[in-house]
Scaffold this active site. Structure first.
Site: not given
Ligand code: PEP
Length: 250
Positions: A10, A12, A95, A97, A167, A173, A212
């Site tokens: 992803n 983003k 997601h 966000e 998640e 992040g 992460s």
């Molecule tokens: C995500 O936004 O789906 C995600 C898992 O981000 P990150 O790997 O940067 O934590």
């Protein structure tokens, strides 16, 4: 039942046309021969370009969001048939966000999941708790609510046509990954909850972990019984790191 692992990147709201060329070129070259499925989800405007770059490669294309509406007067939105036209296979819905920053609630996410399925595409449904919710012991209640909203909207066998991504918001992040055991616990809960409605669907459902994930921690996560791959944010922007994760998936 064997579940083919999936690693989806992803991006983003990151990247550029030139950057997409370099990143996708490296991913296509490095993903050759892997048993895991690999997908990239660039920003909408890069989809046509990335689609060209992926031609003839097994790497799949995905989008990060979609409108729940059919095409029409919805300025600034992107409709599911447009994504199908661009050969997207996957569409991320719900997601964290989007839930937090754009006020997407469970009902909207369920509508999007249904709309993506109706187009013949595969929704990747994101679920996960905030740190506050985890600390209050509400992880399972939150994940169950997010999951149930979709099952009630489309039914359990339709849920099984999609992918679920667990998640935890506190791991996205932040550099703070759930331990393999913490993640497995929630993945097993998700599979169990789906199994209570349909055992066969649950056995075949791919449940990804996101938060992460890096090359250095992916192997431990993917070794867990109910973790079927990853949804990767930051690390999907760095070809070597993303490919290390893909290799850890098989
Ligand atoms: C995500 O936004 O789906 C995600 C898992 O981000 P990150 O790997 O940067 O934590």
């Amino acid at each position: 039942m064997t579940r083919r692992r999936l690693v989806a990147g992803n991006w983003k709201m990151n990247g550029s046309l030139a950057g997409a060329d370099a990143l996708v070129g490296a991913v296509v070259a490095g993903a050759k021969g892997l048993s895991a499925e690999v997908a990239v989800c660039p920003p909408f405007v890069y989809l046509p370009r990335v689609r060209e770059l992926l031609r003839g490669s097994p790497v799949a294309l995905g989008a990060q969001n979609v409108s729940r509406e059919d095409p029409g007067a919805f300025t600034g939105e992107i409709a599911a048939p447009m994504l199908r036209e661009l050969d997207c296979k996957y569409v991320i819905v719900g997601h964290s966000e989007r839930r937090a920053l754009y006020a997407e609630g469970d009902a909207m996410v369920a509508d999007k999941f249904a709309r993506v399925l109706r187009e013949g595409l595969v929704p990747i449904l994101c679920v996960g708790e905030s740190l506050e919710e985890r600390d209050a012991g509400r992880t399972e209640a939150v994940v169950a609510r997010q999951l149930d909203a979709v099952v009630e909207r489309v039914g359990v066998s339709e849920l099984g046509k999609g992918v679920v991504a667990y998640e935890p918001v506190w791991a996205i992040g932040t550099g703070r990954t759930a331990t393999p055991e913490q993640a497995q616990q929630v993945h097993a809960f998700i599979r169990g909850r789906v199994a209570s409605r349909g055992a066969e669907v649950a056995a075949g459902l791919r449940i990804l972990y996101g938060g992460s994930v890096k090359g250095s921690n992916a192997g431990g996560l993917f070794a867990m019984a109910d973790i079927d791959g990853g949804l990767i944010g930051g690390a999907s922007l760095v070809a070597d790191e993303f490919l290390a994760i893909c290799r850890a998936a098989g």
